[in-house]
Design a protein around this motif. Structure first.
Motif, PDB file in Angstrom:
ATOM      1  N   PHE A 244       0.828  -1.206   0.000  1.00 12.24           N
ATOM      2  CA  PHE A 244       0.000   0.000   0.000  1.00 12.24           C
ATOM      3  C   PHE A 244       0.862   1.256   0.000  1.00 12.24           C
ATOM      4  O   PHE A 244       0.551   2.239  -0.680  1.00 12.24           O
ATOM      5  CB  PHE A 244      -0.920  -0.010   1.218  1.00 12.24           C
ATOM      6  CG  PHE A 244      -1.740   1.235   1.377  1.00 12.24           C
ATOM      7  CD1 PHE A 244      -2.803   1.500   0.525  1.00 12.24           C
ATOM      8  CD2 PHE A 244      -1.450   2.147   2.377  1.00 12.24           C
ATOM      9  CE1 PHE A 244      -3.553   2.656   0.670  1.00 12.24           C
ATOM     10  CE2 PHE A 244      -2.201   3.303   2.529  1.00 12.24           C
ATOM     11  CZ  PHE A 244      -3.253   3.553   1.677  1.00 12.24           C
ATOM     12  N   ALA A 245       1.970   1.232   0.765  1.00 10.52           N
ATOM     13  CA  ALA A 245       2.844   2.408   0.844  1.00 10.52           C
ATOM     14  C   ALA A 245       3.420   2.749  -0.525  1.00 10.52           C
ATOM     15  O   ALA A 245       3.494   3.923  -0.906  1.00 10.52           O
ATOM     16  CB  ALA A 245       3.968   2.160   1.850  1.00 10.52           C
ATOM     17  N   VAL A 246       3.814   1.727  -1.284  1.00  7.20           N
ATOM     18  CA  VAL A 246       4.373   1.967  -2.621  1.00  7.20           C
ATOM     19  C   VAL A 246       3.302   2.540  -3.539  1.00  7.20           C
ATOM     20  O   VAL A 246       3.546   3.503  -4.288  1.00  7.20           O
ATOM     21  CB  VAL A 246       4.950   0.659  -3.202  1.00  7.20           C
ATOM     22  CG1 VAL A 246       5.411   0.881  -4.651  1.00  7.20           C
ATOM     23  CG2 VAL A 246       6.110   0.166  -2.349  1.00  7.20           C
ATOM     24  N   LEU A 247       2.109   1.956  -3.488  1.00  6.63           N
ATOM     25  CA  LEU A 247       1.041   2.434  -4.365  1.00  6.63           C
ATOM     26  C   LEU A 247       0.590   3.844  -4.003  1.00  6.63           C
ATOM     27  O   LEU A 247       0.386   4.687  -4.885  1.00  6.63           O
ATOM     28  CB  LEU A 247      -0.153   1.474  -4.302  1.00  6.63           C
ATOM     29  CG  LEU A 247      -1.274   1.753  -5.301  1.00  6.63           C
ATOM     30  CD1 LEU A 247      -0.799   1.495  -6.731  1.00  6.63           C
ATOM     31  CD2 LEU A 247      -2.504   0.897  -4.993  1.00  6.63           C
ATOM     32  N   ILE A 248       0.455   4.118  -2.709  1.00  4.67           N
ATOM     33  CA  ILE A 248      -0.039   5.432  -2.299  1.00  4.67           C
ATOM     34  C   ILE A 248       1.001   6.513  -2.582  1.00  4.67           C
ATOM     35  O   ILE A 248       0.655   7.689  -2.789  1.00  4.67           O
ATOM     36  CB  ILE A 248      -0.440   5.441  -0.809  1.00  4.67           C
ATOM     37  CG1 ILE A 248      -1.448   6.564  -0.529  1.00  4.67           C
ATOM     38  CG2 ILE A 248       0.759   5.587   0.098  1.00  4.67           C
ATOM     39  CD1 ILE A 248      -2.743   6.441  -1.252  1.00  4.67           C
ATOM     40  N   ALA A 249       2.283   6.127  -2.613  1.00  7.68           N
ATOM     41  CA  ALA A 249       3.313   7.102  -2.984  1.00  7.68           C
ATOM     42  C   ALA A 249       3.087   7.562  -4.423  1.00  7.68           C
ATOM     43  O   ALA A 249       3.226   8.752  -4.732  1.00  7.68           O
ATOM     44  CB  ALA A 249       4.699   6.482  -2.837  1.00  7.68           C
ATOM     45  N   PHE A 250       2.745   6.621  -5.301  1.00  8.90           N
ATOM     46  CA  PHE A 250       2.442   7.009  -6.682  1.00  8.90           C
ATOM     47  C   PHE A 250       1.235   7.925  -6.740  1.00  8.90           C
ATOM     48  O   PHE A 250       1.275   8.980  -7.382  1.00  8.90           O
ATOM     49  CB  PHE A 250       2.196   5.772  -7.543  1.00  8.90           C
ATOM     50  CG  PHE A 250       1.380   6.066  -8.777  1.00  8.90           C
ATOM     51  CD1 PHE A 250       1.865   6.926  -9.760  1.00  8.90           C
ATOM     52  CD2 PHE A 250       0.113   5.529  -8.943  1.00  8.90           C
ATOM     53  CE1 PHE A 250       1.110   7.227 -10.885  1.00  8.90           C
ATOM     54  CE2 PHE A 250      -0.652   5.823 -10.061  1.00  8.90           C
ATOM     55  CZ  PHE A 250      -0.150   6.676 -11.032  1.00  8.90           C
ATOM     56  N   PHE A 251       0.134   7.520  -6.091  1.00  9.91           N
ATOM     57  CA  PHE A 251      -1.079   8.337  -6.146  1.00  9.91           C
ATOM     58  C   PHE A 251      -0.848   9.726  -5.566  1.00  9.91           C
ATOM     59  O   PHE A 251      -1.290  10.732  -6.120  1.00  9.91           O
ATOM     60  CB  PHE A 251      -2.222   7.644  -5.411  1.00  9.91           C
ATOM     61  CG  PHE A 251      -2.837   6.506  -6.168  1.00  9.91           C
ATOM     62  CD1 PHE A 251      -3.177   6.638  -7.500  1.00  9.91           C
ATOM     63  CD2 PHE A 251      -3.062   5.287  -5.559  1.00  9.91           C
ATOM     64  CE1 PHE A 251      -3.735   5.594  -8.210  1.00  9.91           C
ATOM     65  CE2 PHE A 251      -3.627   4.227  -6.252  1.00  9.91           C
ATOM     66  CZ  PHE A 251      -3.960   4.390  -7.588  1.00  9.91           C
ATOM     67  N   GLY A 252      -0.152   9.778  -4.421  1.00  4.44           N
ATOM     68  CA  GLY A 252       0.065  11.063  -3.767  1.00  4.44           C
ATOM     69  C   GLY A 252       0.974  11.982  -4.570  1.00  4.44           C
ATOM     70  O   GLY A 252       0.622  13.129  -4.880  1.00  4.44           O
ATOM     71  N   ILE A 253       2.155  11.477  -4.925  1.00  5.12           N
ATOM     72  CA  ILE A 253       3.116  12.307  -5.670  1.00  5.12           C
ATOM     73  C   ILE A 253       2.591  12.618  -7.067  1.00  5.12           C
ATOM     74  O   ILE A 253       2.691  13.749  -7.554  1.00  5.12           O
ATOM     75  CB  ILE A 253       4.477  11.607  -5.736  1.00  5.12           C
ATOM     76  CG1 ILE A 253       5.048  11.428  -4.330  1.00  5.12           C
ATOM     77  CG2 ILE A 253       5.449  12.404  -6.607  1.00  5.12           C
ATOM     78  CD1 ILE A 253       6.305  10.573  -4.280  1.00  5.12           C
ATOM     79  N   GLY A 254       2.010  11.601  -7.717  1.00  2.22           N
ATOM     80  CA  GLY A 254       1.469  11.826  -9.058  1.00  2.22           C
ATOM     81  C   GLY A 254       0.333  12.823  -9.062  1.00  2.22           C
ATOM     82  O   GLY A 254       0.249  13.695  -9.945  1.00  2.22           O
ATOM     83  N   GLY A 255      -0.565  12.720  -8.069  1.00  2.00           N
ATOM     84  CA  GLY A 255      -1.687  13.653  -7.999  1.00  2.00           C
ATOM     85  C   GLY A 255      -1.226  15.080  -7.756  1.00  2.00           C
ATOM     86  O   GLY A 255      -1.724  16.026  -8.380  1.00  2.00           O
ATOM     87  N   LEU A 256      -0.264  15.246  -6.840  1.00  2.00           N
ATOM     88  CA  LEU A 256       0.239  16.597  -6.561  1.00  2.00           C
ATOM     89  C   LEU A 256       1.006  17.162  -7.752  1.00  2.00           C
ATOM     90  O   LEU A 256       0.950  18.369  -8.013  1.00  2.00           O
ATOM     91  CB  LEU A 256       1.134  16.564  -5.320  1.00  2.00           C
ATOM     92  CG  LEU A 256       0.407  16.277  -3.992  1.00  2.00           C
ATOM     93  CD1 LEU A 256       1.403  16.167  -2.849  1.00  2.00           C
ATOM     94  CD2 LEU A 256      -0.631  17.354  -3.698  1.00  2.00           C
ATOM     95  N   SER A 257       1.728  16.300  -8.476  1.00  2.00           N
ATOM     96  CA  SER A 257       2.463  16.801  -9.642  1.00  2.00           C
ATOM     97  C   SER A 257       1.511  17.290 -10.729  1.00  2.00           C
ATOM     98  O   SER A 257       1.836  18.228 -11.470  1.00  2.00           O
ATOM     99  CB  SER A 257       3.377  15.708 -10.200  1.00  2.00           C
ATOM    100  OG  SER A 257       2.631  14.681 -10.825  1.00  2.00           O
TER     101      SER A 257
END
Length: 437
Positions: A244-257
């Motif tokens: 989950f940590a790996v996936l949420i890092a994508f969603f979080g960083i990708g969404g903010l970018s």
């Protein structure tokens, strides 16, 4: 009381007939089949027609919605009574309760507000509680021990899937939703077995809170939020918090970018649609490979060479998704992009165009995913594993650009390009890991 609320109450009453399944056994499908027949040919006007009729039913002069819902319920009832490997009765009842009472909860909220987030929350919350209640009542009738963690997991997954499908489809497609939820829950019931209740509660709290935050920040639409929460729950339950940590890092960083200097991107014509909010198609295109990987990992019980392959396929696909997102969102802010196939200068926003700034940002994303995966996932050899994940991400990024320059806009849409890129990144990481490690 609105017509929609009364109609939802009528459908919830029909769904409640499923509680007779433990007593009726193989005859459970009969009352639903009778209701479907009567709705299709026997009720054309009067109070019952007024109660159950959806807008399209008035034009056709028959209760198509009720007939379809009841036929789908009858089909699930038949599956629940087949001789050898029947659909568990608790899942049959829970599925009908999730959709029937979830609609009722949604309509109850809709009498007060039309805010999409709140109406969907009404569906999920009511469907979730009803799904637990339906399964519990079946266990009570059958005098079997109540597996609270399992029925809770099935209820929340069923409520999320039903809410998501209802967002993507039409109200008349409820029969398809009903069948889909029942079959998917059957699969997960066989796959999951039991789970620690603390882990399940933590999964629910973390994913729901982060989903609400993503919607509040505008990085996800309602359907995108539902998809993200569903994926998060499945990642934690089937894999663990590291996945989950790996996936949420994508969603979080990708969404903010995608939100970073959005106005500038909009002026340059390279901004994402819908103010940068991710929808279901975007989420699934980037995370479908990761979902299949965690399902595969759970099926092989996390052991053997296949488990290693699924681990690296997961990380490599997420590294691709984050690298490609950062490459596009950061690179789109700079001038003089070049087409990856010819290196000729093209206009900003051209499919397959790259900038050196975007490539560096993408490589940073793949490297970050590799480092995070090294820390939170059991990849084995630490630094080599991180390098393998980053390499897979780089391969996937490159495939995305090549497909964009050659096939996107004609034979392939953007979501297919994203899916194929994450697939290539995942396979590259998995193949290299099996070869080297």
């Amino acid at each position: 009381m609105t017509d929609g609320f009364r109609r939802a109450g009528g459908f919830a009453a029909v769904a409640s007939l499923a509680l007779a399944a433990p007593a009726l056994g193989p005859s459970t499908a009969i009352p639903f089949a009778v209701i479907a027949l009567v709705a299709a040919v026997g009720i054309t006007d009067g109070p019952l027609f007024d109660l159950f009729a959806r807008p399209g039913d008035w034009e056709d002069g028959r209760l198509n919605g009720l007939a379809g819902f009841s036929l789908a319920a009858a089909a699930l009832a038949l599956l629940a009574t087949v001789p050898q490997t029947p659909l568990p009765v608790g899942i049959f009842v829970g599925t009908l309760f999730i959709l029937g009472f979830g609609n009722l909860g949604m309509e109850a909220v809709r009498t007060q507000t039309s805010e999409p987030f709140l109406t969907v929350a009404g569906f999920v919350a009511t469907g979730f509680l009803a799904g637990i209640g339906g399964q519990y009542l079946v266990d009570l009738q059958q005098a079997t021990p109540v597996a609270w963690s399992l029925i809770t997991f099935l209820a929340i997954v069923g409520a999320l899937i039903a809410a998501l499908l209802r967002e993507l489809l039409y109200e008349r497609d409820d029969p398809l939703v009903l069948l889909s939820v029942g079959l998917v829950l059957w699969l997960f019931a066989e796959l999951v077995g039991t789970m620690p209740p603390v882990e399940l509660v933590a999964a629910l709290v973390v994913t729901v809170v982060l989903g609400a935050i993503s919607y509040g920040l505008g990085t996800a639409s309602v359907s995108g939020m539902l998809t993200g929460v569903l994926l998060g729950v499945l990642m934690i339950v089937l894999g663990g918090f590291g996945w989950f940590a790996v996936l949420i890092a994508f969603f979080g960083i990708g969404g903010l970018s995608s939100k970073f200097r959005y106005g500038d991107k909009e002026q340059r014509g390279v901004a994402e649609d819908n103010d940068g909010a991710r929808g279901t198609g975007n989420v699934l295109a980037n995370a479908a490979v990761a979902l299949v990987a965690v399902l595969g990992f759970a099926i092989v019980d996390g052991t053997g060479p296949l488990a290693v392959a699924f681990l690296f396929a997961f990380s490599g696909s997420v590294a691709t998704a984050l690298g490609d997102t950062l490459s596009s969102e950061i690179g789109g802010l700079f001038d003089c992009p070049r087409l990856i196939t010819t290196l000729k200068r093209v206009e900003p926003g051209t499919d397959g165009a790259i900038t050196w700034q975007g490539e560096l940002a993408g490589l940073a994303g793949t490297g970050l995913t590799g480092l995070l995966s090294m820390v939170v996932l059991p990849l084995g050899a630490m630094w080599p594993a991180a390098g393998i994940v980053a390499f897979g991400g780089f391969v996937g990024m490159t495939v995305d650009s090549l497909l964009g320059a050659t096939l996107e806009g004609g034979r392939l849409g953007n979501q297919w390009v994203n899916f194929l890129a994450t697939l290539s990144g995942g396979l590259s990481s998995a193949g290299l890991a099996i070869w080297l490690l």
